[in-house]
Design an enzyme around this catalytic site. Structure first.
Site, short mmCIF file in Angstrom:
data_model
loop_
_atom_site.label_atom_id
_atom_site.label_comp_id
_atom_site.label_asym_id
_atom_site.label_seq_id
_atom_site.Cartn_x
_atom_site.Cartn_y
_atom_site.Cartn_z
N CYS A 96 50.52 37.37 34.98
CA CYS A 96 50.08 37.87 33.70
C CYS A 96 51.01 37.63 32.68
O CYS A 96 50.98 36.42 32.21
CB CYS A 96 49.75 39.24 33.77
N HIS A 224 47.06 40.37 39.45
CA HIS A 224 48.23 41.02 39.93
C HIS A 224 48.33 41.43 41.27
O HIS A 224 48.21 42.48 41.80
CB HIS A 224 48.31 42.48 39.27
N GLU A 226 50.60 41.78 43.07
CA GLU A 226 51.77 42.77 43.39
C GLU A 226 51.33 44.39 43.28
O GLU A 226 51.90 45.09 43.57
CB GLU A 226 52.97 42.46 42.56
N1 LIG Z 1 49.45 43.07 32.61
C1 LIG Z 1 50.02 42.19 31.76
O1 LIG Z 1 50.90 41.58 31.74
C2 LIG Z 1 49.56 42.08 30.26
C3 LIG Z 1 50.09 40.65 29.52
C4 LIG Z 1 50.02 40.65 28.13
N2 LIG Z 1 50.61 41.88 27.36
C5 LIG Z 1 48.45 40.91 27.67
O2 LIG Z 1 47.87 41.84 27.45
O3 LIG Z 1 47.76 39.81 27.91
#
Ligand SMILES: NC(=O)CC[C@H](N)C(=O)O
Length: 261
Positions: A96, A224, A226
């Site tokens: 992400c 994600h 994790e």
């Molecule tokens: N969960 C995250 O890592 C979000 C990544 C980034 N802040 C976004 O909103 O796109």
């Protein structure tokens, strides 16, 4: 055998480092948090690690573009170390916000090994933060994820505002990525067919959810893994779907053992 060491990089605004720490530990790694200021002040270096992980979050508050400030600071303090890491075939994984950082660095997806920025992560087509379970299919050929079956929908959470993958204007860029197996994950409907919104949560070209560099040892993905199998994000009971979680980290561990980094 000594546990392979993974550096979990973070700065102000990173917020998924703890889930990552436990995920790597559960799969046999020895995790260490490294704050960007420790690299700046040379209190830490990267070469003795076998893996680098860039977690999710809102580093530097997502100012300018998500990941851009973290990437600029990493470039200033550690670009040579990171490039050596890539050349040695060691894994660098970005989830992400971590994917956004790797794209800003030009590490994903280099074509033919040339590192140049040809991919950006733009605001979601819905123009809002998308946070829910999604499904991804493995469609690439990185040697690091051998335990992940191809073309099977895996359940995995997403949570982002800037996840829409946009690529360079050159006409057959996506075809080249596909041919070289660098499109690692695509969003999928629960039945495995190609996803439209909301199962493609951000409107990415080709429903792309994750990419790798040319050699497949640098991977960035918006979902994600994790977050899905430990006490941070247990699946609702009774879900008997395949999930992208511990299998993702176990695959990395097996890759490291084979390469004996
Ligand atoms: N969960 C995250 O890592 C979000 C990544 C980034 N802040 C976004 O909103 O796109």
């Amino acid at each position: 055998m000594q546990e392979p060491e993974v550096a979990i990089l973070r700065m102000e605004g990173t917020n998924c480092e703890e889930e990552a720490y436990h995920a790597f530990q559960d799969s046999g790694f020895k995790p260490t948090y490294i704050h960007i200021n420790e690299l700046k002040n040379k209190r830490e270096s990267l070469e003795h690690f076998s893996t680098i992980f860039l977690p999710g979050g809102f580093s530097a508050g997502d100012y300018i573009r998500a990941g851009s400030i973290f990437s600029a600071r990493l470039s200033e303090y550690s670009r040579k170390d990171l490039e050596r890491f890539v050349d040695e075939g060691k894994p660098i994984i970005g989830v992400c916000n971590g994917f956004q950082i790797l794209a800003e660095l030009g590490f994903i997806p280099d074509l033919d090994g040339k590192m140049e920025r040809k991919v950006g992560l733009a605001p979601n087509s819905s123009n809002r933060f998308e946070c829910r379970m999604s499904y991804v299919k493995m469609t690439g050929k990185t040697p690091m994820l051998k335990e992940i079956k191809h073309d099977l929908p895996y359940m995995v959470p997403v949570a982002h505002a800037e996840g829409r993958i946009v690529t360079a204007r050159d006409q057959n860029f996506l075809e080249k990525l596909d041919e070289s197996g660098q499109i690692i994950f695509r969003y999928s409907n629960p039945d495995g067919t190609d996803a439209l919104y909301p199962w493609n949560p951000n409107g990415s070209e080709g429903s792309i959810a994750g990419l790798s560099n040319f050699h497949g040892n640098v991977i960035g993905l918006m979902p994600h893994p994790e977050r899905i199998y430990n006490f941070f994000g247990k699946l609702p009971s009774g879900i008997n779907k395949d999930v992208l979680g511990k299998n993702f980290f176990d695959s990395l561990y097996n890759y490291i053992l084979k390469k004996a980094f």
